[in-house]
Motif scaffolding. Structure first.
Motif, short mmCIF file in Angstrom:
data_model
loop_
_atom_site.label_atom_id
_atom_site.label_comp_id
_atom_site.label_asym_id
_atom_site.label_seq_id
_atom_site.Cartn_x
_atom_site.Cartn_y
_atom_site.Cartn_z
N LYS A 1 36.66 48.17 33.61
CA LYS A 1 37.73 48.15 34.47
C LYS A 1 37.10 48.79 35.77
CE LYS A 1 42.69 49.13 35.05
NZ LYS A 1 43.51 49.98 34.52
N THR A 2 36.36 49.89 35.96
CA THR A 2 35.99 50.39 37.03
C THR A 2 34.98 49.66 37.80
OG1 THR A 2 33.97 51.51 36.12
CG2 THR A 2 36.08 52.62 36.19
N LEU A 3 34.16 48.51 37.11
CA LEU A 3 33.23 47.66 37.86
C LEU A 3 33.53 46.24 38.32
CD1 LEU A 3 30.58 48.21 34.83
CD2 LEU A 3 30.73 49.50 37.16
N SER A 4 35.06 46.10 38.15
CA SER A 4 35.20 44.66 38.64
C SER A 4 36.74 44.38 38.45
CB SER A 4 34.34 43.39 38.20
OG SER A 4 34.69 42.15 38.91
N ASN A 5 37.23 43.58 39.27
CA ASN A 5 38.73 43.31 38.90
C ASN A 5 38.71 41.79 38.30
OD1 ASN A 5 39.66 45.72 40.06
ND2 ASN A 5 39.68 44.77 42.02
N ASN A 6 37.73 41.19 38.19
CA ASN A 6 37.48 39.99 37.78
C ASN A 6 36.52 39.69 36.51
OD1 ASN A 6 38.97 38.55 39.61
ND2 ASN A 6 37.26 39.10 41.11
N CYS A 7 36.66 39.49 35.41
CA CYS A 7 35.93 39.53 34.12
C CYS A 7 35.80 38.20 33.37
CB CYS A 7 36.50 40.59 33.22
SG CYS A 7 36.19 42.28 33.90
#
Length: 171
Positions: free
Chosen positions: A138-144
């Protein structure tokens, strides 16, 4: 004749010594380790194709990357980096590799990415660690983009457990 027998004994002793040297000791340590990452490090090191199945998701990632106009992607649990390499080569998008079981990729970055891809990873994470892993994601991207296997693996860890330790029905 005694020299020939002595040479054969020396060769036999060398074989036994090699058997019980580094590879044997390493496998013994890994088999008796409770550390999940240690188990996967051994698989990656000793199985050349292990961690290279993600290429099947290239078209999905390409579509999503184009829709999001991505400039940066992180491959979370990249394994051998096969998918990441293909993204960089064909899509010309900067792709950071992260995998705690691969020494050259085991440092988690401290930045945001346009897209995080996580293919065939979460089923390898013990249930008790899953919340922490998802918090990191969650801390690395808002799109997964996730691809999660819902079946047991064909691969067995050195400690005898199935490589997919967290498996649930797709529902």
């Amino acid at each position: 004749m005694y020299i020939l027998i002595l040479k054969k004994i020396v060769l036999f002793v060398k074989k036994i010594y090699n058997l019980f040297s580094s590879n044997f000791i390493e496998l013994y340590f890994v088999k008796h380790s409770n550390d999940t990452i240690t188990q996967y490090k051994y698989l990656h090191k000793n199985n050349k194709i292990y961690g290279s199945s993600s290429l099947q998701y290239f078209d999905n990632v390409k579509t999503l990357a184009n829709e999001l106009n991505c400039q940066s992607i992180i491959d979370f649990g990249c394994g051998k980096g096969v998918l990441s390499n293909e993204i960089e080569k064909k899509l010309k998008i900067k792709c950071t590799k992260y995998d705690p079981a691969i020494e050259q990729y085991d440092t988690i970055p401290n930045e945001k990415f346009d897209l995080l891809i996580c293919t065939d990873v979460l089923e390898h994470v013990p249930l008790e660690n899953l919340d922490n892993v998802l918090s990191s994601i969650k801390t690395l991207s808002n799109n997964c983009f996730f691809a999660i296997s819902c079946r047991l693996a064909g691969q067995i860890l050195p400690n005898g457990e199935n490589a997919h330790c967290t498996v649930y029905p797709k529902e």
